[in-house]
Design an enzyme around this catalytic site. Structure first.
Site, mmCIF file in Angstrom:
data_model
loop_
_atom_site.group_PDB
_atom_site.id
_atom_site.type_symbol
_atom_site.label_atom_id
_atom_site.label_comp_id
_atom_site.label_asym_id
_atom_site.label_seq_id
_atom_site.Cartn_x
_atom_site.Cartn_y
_atom_site.Cartn_z
ATOM 1 N N ASP A 14 103.720 25.689 -58.075
ATOM 2 C CA ASP A 14 103.071 26.302 -56.916
ATOM 3 C C ASP A 14 103.009 27.820 -57.082
ATOM 4 O O ASP A 14 103.944 28.440 -57.603
ATOM 5 C CB ASP A 14 103.866 25.984 -55.641
ATOM 6 C CG ASP A 14 103.072 25.165 -54.645
ATOM 7 O OD1 ASP A 14 101.984 25.627 -54.261
ATOM 8 O OD2 ASP A 14 103.530 24.083 -54.238
ATOM 9 N N HIS A 36 103.406 16.803 -49.136
ATOM 10 C CA HIS A 36 104.566 17.253 -48.360
ATOM 11 C C HIS A 36 104.193 17.799 -46.988
ATOM 12 O O HIS A 36 105.085 18.203 -46.237
ATOM 13 C CB HIS A 36 105.307 18.335 -49.141
ATOM 14 C CG HIS A 36 104.482 19.582 -49.352
ATOM 15 N ND1 HIS A 36 103.352 19.591 -50.138
ATOM 16 C CD2 HIS A 36 104.606 20.836 -48.866
ATOM 17 C CE1 HIS A 36 102.820 20.801 -50.123
ATOM 18 N NE2 HIS A 36 103.550 21.572 -49.360
ATOM 19 N N ASP A 37 102.904 17.826 -46.653
ATOM 20 C CA ASP A 37 102.462 18.422 -45.394
ATOM 21 C C ASP A 37 101.900 17.416 -44.400
ATOM 22 O O ASP A 37 101.562 17.801 -43.275
ATOM 23 C CB ASP A 37 101.387 19.484 -45.654
ATOM 24 C CG ASP A 37 101.961 20.810 -46.121
ATOM 25 O OD1 ASP A 37 103.129 21.098 -45.801
ATOM 26 O OD2 ASP A 37 101.248 21.566 -46.806
ATOM 27 N N GLU A 47 94.394 24.594 -53.220
ATOM 28 C CA GLU A 47 94.462 23.838 -51.970
ATOM 29 C C GLU A 47 93.436 24.410 -50.989
ATOM 30 O O GLU A 47 93.560 25.549 -50.546
ATOM 31 C CB GLU A 47 95.874 23.943 -51.383
ATOM 32 C CG GLU A 47 96.017 23.269 -50.028
ATOM 33 C CD GLU A 47 97.261 23.727 -49.279
ATOM 34 O OE1 GLU A 47 97.855 22.898 -48.580
ATOM 35 O OE2 GLU A 47 97.625 24.921 -49.371
ATOM 36 N N ASP A 90 98.496 27.611 -53.359
ATOM 37 C CA ASP A 90 98.669 27.321 -51.940
ATOM 38 C C ASP A 90 97.622 28.062 -51.117
ATOM 39 O O ASP A 90 97.324 29.232 -51.375
ATOM 40 C CB ASP A 90 100.085 27.753 -51.524
ATOM 41 C CG ASP A 90 100.436 27.353 -50.113
ATOM 42 O OD1 ASP A 90 100.436 26.144 -49.833
ATOM 43 O OD2 ASP A 90 100.711 28.257 -49.298
#
Length: 530
Positions: A100, A329-330, A267, A202
């Site tokens: 990330d 994970h979100d 993303e 991100d």
């Protein structure tokens, strides 16, 4: 077949959430040594790469997405030597390593922000987004933070507001300052020199803000006024998605192109223009290699939805490239999101794997989905996620999908940790699906079979998609000239007559009599054109 340089095209990446993958030292939190211990599990699945959520030094206000040092490892996760050992083992197993990069914002404990907030004339004064208040003392505009409240936080020393799209502990970098861009590119170069194979970027469409600080309009979409988060009631015309984003992405791509076989996936999240932005950001050869989509991370589970998203992307960006995922994970895990459309959890998990891994584009899997997991039900007292804490009980946050990976059904904490207490709890429904339970005909074994088929069949990796016209609830398409995939996205049996012959390779709850295909609940067939 993708070239070595284009290994990412059609690839499958396994997302690791480091806090929850494997704890090697018994403190209840996953770490790099733990990841290294369990890399064989990932390699045995048959994926091409791993993606690590942030492991950089951080106060952990947002579980590592508030970075205080971009070029080191947080002691929670280990040391730089531990990272290098993990990288070496992954490469030895044939796995690429993607990490990330949280470039849109930093931690409020980052040394440069601590310096920036001291005065209006220090060397870092313009490295973050500062603005004067209106004459009545209110923030300079109406922009809202994703986690609630204004996206502007007052600082008494500068007598100005600073901008944060997320938590107030996550101030946004000022990308209009070339020195900021240079610094962030140097941080990326640090990891390229260390040998990582790529980056997951991100919130890639949040980098640049409108320099004039114009107000956002109201979100015109019909669901907006019923949103739990006020942020979603705005049409974010000016707080993100600015055209200058492209210029920075081109600088970033030029940096990666100095190195062999590297990639970056951005993303892209937006309630209005997500597919358009994915296309714009990956168009040509000077921007992102791939755009990671939110389009399949919601409640929609219908042939029309999947078809419309894939067709829209390739129509809008014929030379772009998507990266699809069902879970991360979100968001709540997809098996739990879609369980109303199935009779059986395992059957749905297998169908979802077959579906996702047959899509044109690259693919991301999220740790635990290969076990057919659903979210852990947590009490308010067990939450750590600021989103869940701020919006409870209407929105319970992201902790439910972040609970520890379970390795051994009979071991404490599912074999994740020897600690008396883990950072999030391991509960019986999740422990019951541990890796140790996944024998013959299990969800895990099906993932391995489907991944092997995707590797073996060039059409499943590289072939163009042509959708077949079936009535709801059946989704069908060809991949290239040789493969055909047909899915019953419901809990009721259906019968269809495909327009082409199907020679099944992998199938569940499916039977063929002549040209007639019978599909039971969550039934599907992935086969060759006959």
């Amino acid at each position: 077949m993708a070239s070595k340089q284009d290994w990412w095209r059609g690839s499958v990446t396994y997302q690791i959430y480091p806090r929850s993958f494997m704890d090697s030292d018994g403190d209840g939190i996953g770490d790099l040594k733990g990841i290294t211990q369990r890399l064989d599990h990932i390699a045995a699945l048959g994926v091409d790469a791993i993606w690590l959520s942030p492991v950089f030094p951080s106060p952990m206000a947002d579980m590592g997405y508030d970075v205080s040092d971009y070029c080191d490892i947080d002691p929670t996760f280990g040391t730089m030597d531990d990272f290098d050992a993990m990288l070496d083992k992954a490469h030895a197993l044939g796995l690429k390593v993607i990490i990330d990069q949280v470039l849109s914002h930093a931690s409020d404990q980052h040394p440069f922000f601590l310096e920036s907030r001291q005065s209006r004339d220090n060397p870092k004064a313009d490295w973050f987004v500062w603005a004067d208040p209106k004459p009545d003392g209110t923030p300079p505009n109406n922009w809202l933070a994703i986690f609630g409240g204004s996206s502007w936080e007052w600082d008494a020393r500068r007598r100005q507001y600073y901008f944060h799209n997320f938590l107030r502990e996550q101030p946004d970098w000022n990308f209009h300052n070339p020195e900021v861009q240079d610094y962030l590119l140097d941080c990326v170069r640090f990891w390229l020199d260390r040998g990582v194979d790529g980056f997951r970027l991100d919130t890639v469409n949040f980098y640049v803000h409108d320099k004039m600080l114009r107000d956002n309009a109201a979100n015109p979409l019909p669901w907006a006024q019923q949103a739990v988060r006020p942020f979603e009631m705005q049409y974010t015309l000016f707080s993100k998605n600015q055209p200058e984003n492209i210029q920075f992405l081109e600088r970033l791509r030029a940096l990666l192109d100095e190195y062999d076989d590297r990639t970056m996936v951005g993303e892209v999240g937006d309630s209005h223009h997500s597919i358009d932005l994915m296309g714009e950001y990956t168009s040509g050869s000077k921007r992102l290699h791939m755009a990671y989509s939110f389009e399949l991370l919601g409640p929609d589970f219908s042939p029309q939805h999947f078809r419309s998203r894939i067709e829209a992307f390739f129509k809008g960006a014929p030379d772009g490239w998507p990266c699809w995922a069902f879970s991360n994970h979100d968001v709540p895990r997809h098996v739990g999101r879609w369980l109303d459309h199935a009779k059986d959890q395992d059957a749905l998990a297998k169908q979802a794997a077959a579906l996702l891994l047959s899509f044109e584009g690259s693919i991301c899997l999220y740790q635990g989905e290969e076990l057919g997991q659903i979210d852990t039900v947590l009490s308010f007292e067990e939450l750590t996620d600021p989103e869940g804490i701020n919006f409870w009980p209407e929105k319970t946050g992201r902790d439910g999908c972040r609970t520890p990976m379970v390795w051994d059904k009979d071991a404490p904490n599912g074999g994740f940790s020897k600690a008396n207490r883990t950072w999030l709890p391991v509960k019986p429904p999740q422990q019951a699906r541990a890796v140790s339970t996944q024998g013959k005909n299990s969800v895990l074994e099906f993932y391995k079979e489907m991944l092997a088929l995707r590797r073996a069949e060039a059409d499943l990796r590289d072939g163009k998609t042509v959708f077949l016209d079936f009535p709801e609830p059946v989704l069908g398409f060809r991949r290239g000239e040789g493969m055909v995939c047909i899915y019953n996205l419901s809990a009721a049996p259906v019968t269809v007559e495909p327009p082409i012959g199907v020679d099944p390779v992998l199938h569940e709850a499916a039977g063929i009599k002549g040209r007639t295909l019978q599909l039971g609940a969550s039934g599907f067939v992935v086969g060759r054109v006959s």
